[in-house]
Each structure stands twice: as C-alpha cells, then as structure tokens.
Design an enzyme around this catalytic site. Sequence first.
Site, PDB file in Angstrom:
ATOM      1  NE  ARG A  79      -3.931   2.040   2.176  1.00 60.34           N
ATOM      2  CZ  ARG A  79      -4.251   2.866   3.165  1.00 60.34           C
ATOM      3  NH1 ARG A  79      -3.699   2.717   4.368  1.00 60.34           N
ATOM      4  NH2 ARG A  79      -5.126   3.822   2.978  1.00 60.34           N
ATOM      5  CG  HIS A  83      -1.223   5.452  -0.386  1.00 64.58           C
ATOM      6  ND1 HIS A  83      -1.943   6.143   0.557  1.00 64.58           N
ATOM      7  CD2 HIS A  83      -2.063   4.479  -0.821  1.00 64.58           C
ATOM      8  CE1 HIS A  83      -3.149   5.601   0.691  1.00 64.58           C
ATOM      9  NE2 HIS A  83      -3.237   4.585  -0.134  1.00 64.58           N
ATOM     10  CG  ASN A 113      -0.521   9.213   2.553  1.00 66.14           C
ATOM     11  OD1 ASN A 113      -1.093   8.315   1.945  1.00 66.14           O
ATOM     12  ND2 ASN A 113       0.179  10.154   1.951  1.00 66.14           N
ATOM     13  CG  HIS A 213      -7.905  -3.915  -1.602  1.00 69.88           C
ATOM     14  ND1 HIS A 213      -8.890  -3.000  -1.862  1.00 69.88           N
ATOM     15  CD2 HIS A 213      -6.807  -3.178  -1.290  1.00 69.88           C
ATOM     16  CE1 HIS A 213      -8.408  -1.769  -1.736  1.00 69.88           C
ATOM     17  NE2 HIS A 213      -7.148  -1.850  -1.391  1.00 69.88           N
TER      18      HIS A 213
HETATM   19  C1  HEM Z   1      -8.681   1.157  -6.490  1.00 69.77           C
HETATM   20  C2  HEM Z   1      -8.863   1.971  -5.529  1.00 69.77           C
HETATM   21  C3  HEM Z   1      -8.402   1.739  -4.111  1.00 69.77           C
HETATM   22  C4  HEM Z   1      -9.043   2.165  -2.997  1.00 69.77           C
HETATM   23  C5  HEM Z   1     -10.339   2.946  -2.949  1.00 69.77           C
HETATM   24  C6  HEM Z   1      -8.278   1.717  -1.862  1.00 69.77           C
HETATM   25  C7  HEM Z   1      -8.598   1.977  -0.550  1.00 69.77           C
HETATM   26  C8  HEM Z   1      -8.005   1.383   0.538  1.00 69.77           C
HETATM   27  C9  HEM Z   1      -8.418   1.575   1.902  1.00 69.77           C
HETATM   28  C10 HEM Z   1      -9.534   2.496   2.365  1.00 69.77           C
HETATM   29  C11 HEM Z   1      -7.644   0.775   2.680  1.00 69.77           C
HETATM   30  C12 HEM Z   1      -7.746   0.598   4.197  1.00 69.77           C
HETATM   31  C13 HEM Z   1      -6.819   1.519   4.939  1.00 69.77           C
HETATM   32  C14 HEM Z   1      -6.980   1.413   6.431  1.00 69.77           C
HETATM   33  O1  HEM Z   1      -8.098   1.501   6.926  1.00 69.77           O
HETATM   34  O2  HEM Z   1      -5.972   1.229   7.129  1.00 69.77           O
HETATM   35  C15 HEM Z   1      -6.728   0.090   1.799  1.00 69.77           C
HETATM   36  C16 HEM Z   1      -5.801  -0.827   2.209  1.00 69.77           C
HETATM   37  C17 HEM Z   1      -4.931  -1.464   1.357  1.00 69.77           C
HETATM   38  N1  HEM Z   1      -4.738  -1.175   0.025  1.00 69.77           N
HETATM   39 FE1  HEM Z   1      -5.975  -0.123  -1.140  1.00 69.77          FE
HETATM   40  N2  HEM Z   1      -7.191   1.026  -2.300  1.00 69.77           N
HETATM   41  C18 HEM Z   1      -7.210   1.022  -3.674  1.00 69.77           C
HETATM   42  C19 HEM Z   1      -6.246   0.478  -4.500  1.00 69.77           C
HETATM   43  C20 HEM Z   1      -5.130  -0.180  -4.069  1.00 69.77           C
HETATM   44  C21 HEM Z   1      -4.016  -0.571  -4.911  1.00 69.77           C
HETATM   45  C22 HEM Z   1      -3.884  -0.232  -6.402  1.00 69.77           C
HETATM   46  C23 HEM Z   1      -3.140  -1.250  -4.116  1.00 69.77           C
HETATM   47  C24 HEM Z   1      -1.806  -1.851  -4.464  1.00 69.77           C
HETATM   48  C25 HEM Z   1      -1.446  -2.252  -5.649  1.00 69.77           C
HETATM   49  C26 HEM Z   1      -3.728  -1.301  -2.784  1.00 69.77           C
HETATM   50  C27 HEM Z   1      -3.193  -1.968  -1.713  1.00 69.77           C
HETATM   51  C28 HEM Z   1      -3.748  -1.985  -0.452  1.00 69.77           C
HETATM   52  C29 HEM Z   1      -3.308  -2.881   0.605  1.00 69.77           C
HETATM   53  C30 HEM Z   1      -2.276  -3.997   0.472  1.00 69.77           C
HETATM   54  C31 HEM Z   1      -4.047  -2.538   1.744  1.00 69.77           C
HETATM   55  C32 HEM Z   1      -3.942  -3.173   3.145  1.00 69.77           C
HETATM   56  C33 HEM Z   1      -2.959  -2.356   3.963  1.00 69.77           C
HETATM   57  C34 HEM Z   1      -2.690  -2.902   5.348  1.00 69.77           C
HETATM   58  O3  HEM Z   1      -3.202  -3.933   5.730  1.00 69.77           O
HETATM   59  O4  HEM Z   1      -1.909  -2.234   6.064  1.00 69.77           O
HETATM   60  N3  HEM Z   1      -4.903  -0.610  -2.787  1.00 69.77           N
HETATM   61  N4  HEM Z   1      -6.956   0.487   0.505  1.00 69.77           N
END
Ligand code: HEM
Length: 347
Positions: A79, A83, A113, A213
């Site tokens: 993530r 970002h 962030n 995800h």
């Molecule tokens: C397409 C639109 C996307 C949206 C709206 C989105 C939104 C989010 C949100 C809201 C979270 C939760 C954050 C939290 O509450 O701590 C999250 C977590 C995460 N996102 Fe996305 N994301 C998107 C795309 C991506 C992309 C492109 C990647 C990587 C290639 C990604 C990788 C991750 C990962 C691995 C997590 C888990 C992080 C953790 O467990 O610490 N996301 N994302």
Amino acid sequence: MPAPSSSSSSSSVCTFLLIFLLAVRASNCAAKATKNTRPPRQLSADYYAKKCPQLEQIVGSVTSQQFKEAPVSGPATIRLFFHDCFVEGCDASILISTKPGSKQLAEKDAEDNKDLRVEAFQTINMAKELVERKCPGIVSCADILAVAARDFVHLAGGPYYQVKKGRWDGKISMASRVQYNIPRANFTIDQQLKLFNSKGLTLEDLVVLSGAHTFGFAHCKQFVGRLYNYRGTKQPDPDMDPRLLKALQMSCPQFGGNSDIIAPFDVTTPFMFDHAYYGNLEAKLGLLASDQALVLDPRTKPLVQQLGKDKQKFFQAFSVAMEKMGSIGVKRGRRHGEKRRYCSMHA
Ligand code: HEM
C-alpha cells in the site's frame, strides 16, 4: 483455501473473520496530477548490476525477516508503494518526514496517509541502512520500496516478477498534493477509473491492482457506512453478504466504536496473496464499497469473473500491472531527483 461461493462460505468464514476482528487491532493506530502517458524512462532490471549487485539479496534479508516477525508489514508496504506512486510518481516522496516546526506537512502526514502502517516505513528504513553499508550513495529509496513491495507479494504466496530499477528520489513531498491523487473507499467505478486513467493506467489495471486487497486490513471508518446507512438509505448495503454484515456490525458499531479496530479484506485467507479477492466479490464478501463496485459494474465484472477463476492469469496480470504502476512519474538525474542517505530526509 479456494474462494468461497456464497453458499459454501458460511460459519467458517464468519468464525475466521471474528477471530481476526477481535484478536487483531491496529498496532499504530496522495495535487500534481502527474499525467503520465509517456513511456517509462529507461528503468532496467540490471540497473545496479555493476554498482550494487547484492541489492536484491540485501533487501530480501530484511523483507523475509519482517514477514516472519511482523507480517502486517507485507500488505502495508504494498500500500505504501501504491500511495507513493500515485502522488508525484514512484519517487519515495511518501517517506519524507515533515521538518520539525514546519507548517508545510509532508505527504506522509496527509489525512489519507495517516493509516499507513509504521511497519512499512520501518522495513524500508532498515533495508536502506543495510544497503548503504554495502553500496553507499548508490541506491534510491524509491527502488528499495519497489523491490520490497515485490518481495512481500512473493513471500505471501503471490507471483515473483523482475523489478526494473533506476528511479531517483523526489525533491518534493507535500501533504496538499495527496487528497486528489488517492482513491477513496466510497469511490464509484467512474471516479476510480478517472484517477487511474490520469496516471496512465487502464480499466484492466484498476481491476487487477485492486487484487492487492486480497490481503491486509481496513479500519471500520472505511466501510462503516455500508453497515448501517448505505448511501443515505438508512439501510445496510444490499450487496454485502448478511453473515459478513453481522460479523462486521459486531465489531464496528455505528457510533462510538474503537477507531483502532480493523477487519481483513479477504475473510477467507487474510494473509495470503491469492486470487480469493475476486471470488469474494462475486460472493458479496467485498469489504469496501469500491471493491464491491467492481463486480456490480458491467465494464469490470467480466474481468473480475475471469480472475476469480484463474489464479495464474491474475498473477501474470498483476506482475505486469505492478511494473506499469512502478513506472509512474519516474525521475532520473540530479535536476529532478536526489539519492537520499536517509529515506525520511531530503539529501
Ligand atoms: C482502487 C482503488 C483503491 C481504494 C479505494 C483503496 C482503498 C483502501 C483503503 C480504504 C484501505 C484501508 C486503509 C486502512 O483503513 O488502514 C486500503 C488498504 C490497502 N490497500 Fe488499497 N485502495 C485502492 C487500490 C489499491 C491498490 C492499487 C493497491 C496496491 C497495488 C492497494 C493496496 C492496499 C493494501 C495492500 C491494503 C492493506 C494495507 C494494510 O493492511 O496495512 N490498494 N486500501
């Protein structure tokens, strides 16, 4: 474990989910719209072959240790990479700390962030320190981040792909450039697509990269609207499986809940990088509205169905899409970039 169908995912899914909801709490706890339609600037897999041939091995020693000791570092680092790339390009601008006493906040301190995990920053800083000992002044933080993200995908069971290198670190890191460059959990497909297109990424890239995800966690605030008052209806989102809804409601009350509680994106295999994410979407087990939307929109649904059936296809497509994302807004040379000694401070 295979992706569940709506009927086969009964109590085991909810038990699994509950264990995670109860046991796992957050340990702590994105404008310059870089329109990048130009081809990437000469990144190459053997960029450090002469000056730092041990680079991947050094980074690998840190990522594998972190994977064992702090498994949340995996999803958190992927993530972090996302970002970073979406704001100012893949230039490690996300790693810069705000100068003490400065009014101008760095990217890292922007609201969107705030939930990036400290374990991800620690992983990159540890790797950088080791790399500096062997190859001082040679390797950018941006390249270390790209390599570490790949390592974690692979360590969690996902594909191994070559990482092209040659990124320089960026000189600009401003919180004000984050908001319009990072997608939100309630974004429609149109909104997500517009943002991805502005980075030179396609509808297919959106579906494939969202597959990240398949592991990791989200805080209640990111999906609580779906549980009680979906888009102002005062009803839960009808596109969420009722058992998942119930389990999530138990941990995430409408008002006054603990803001540290997190839920797994993938209730079936939360620490594995597999293609279960797509099967989950078809079974109404998506966590964020932006995830579930991918199976509701006729433009994205066919690809969701294909990837849910074919793990190899997902792995192949994810490797290609990560390389594409990793080339957004890449900087080369002293005019536009720097090589930092410490990733959190400009050179
Ligand atoms: C397409 C639109 C996307 C949206 C709206 C989105 C939104 C989010 C949100 C809201 C979270 C939760 C954050 C939290 O509450 O701590 C999250 C977590 C995460 N996102 Fe996305 N994301 C998107 C795309 C991506 C992309 C492109 C990647 C990587 C290639 C990604 C990788 C991750 C990962 C691995 C997590 C888990 C992080 C953790 O467990 O610490 N996301 N994302």
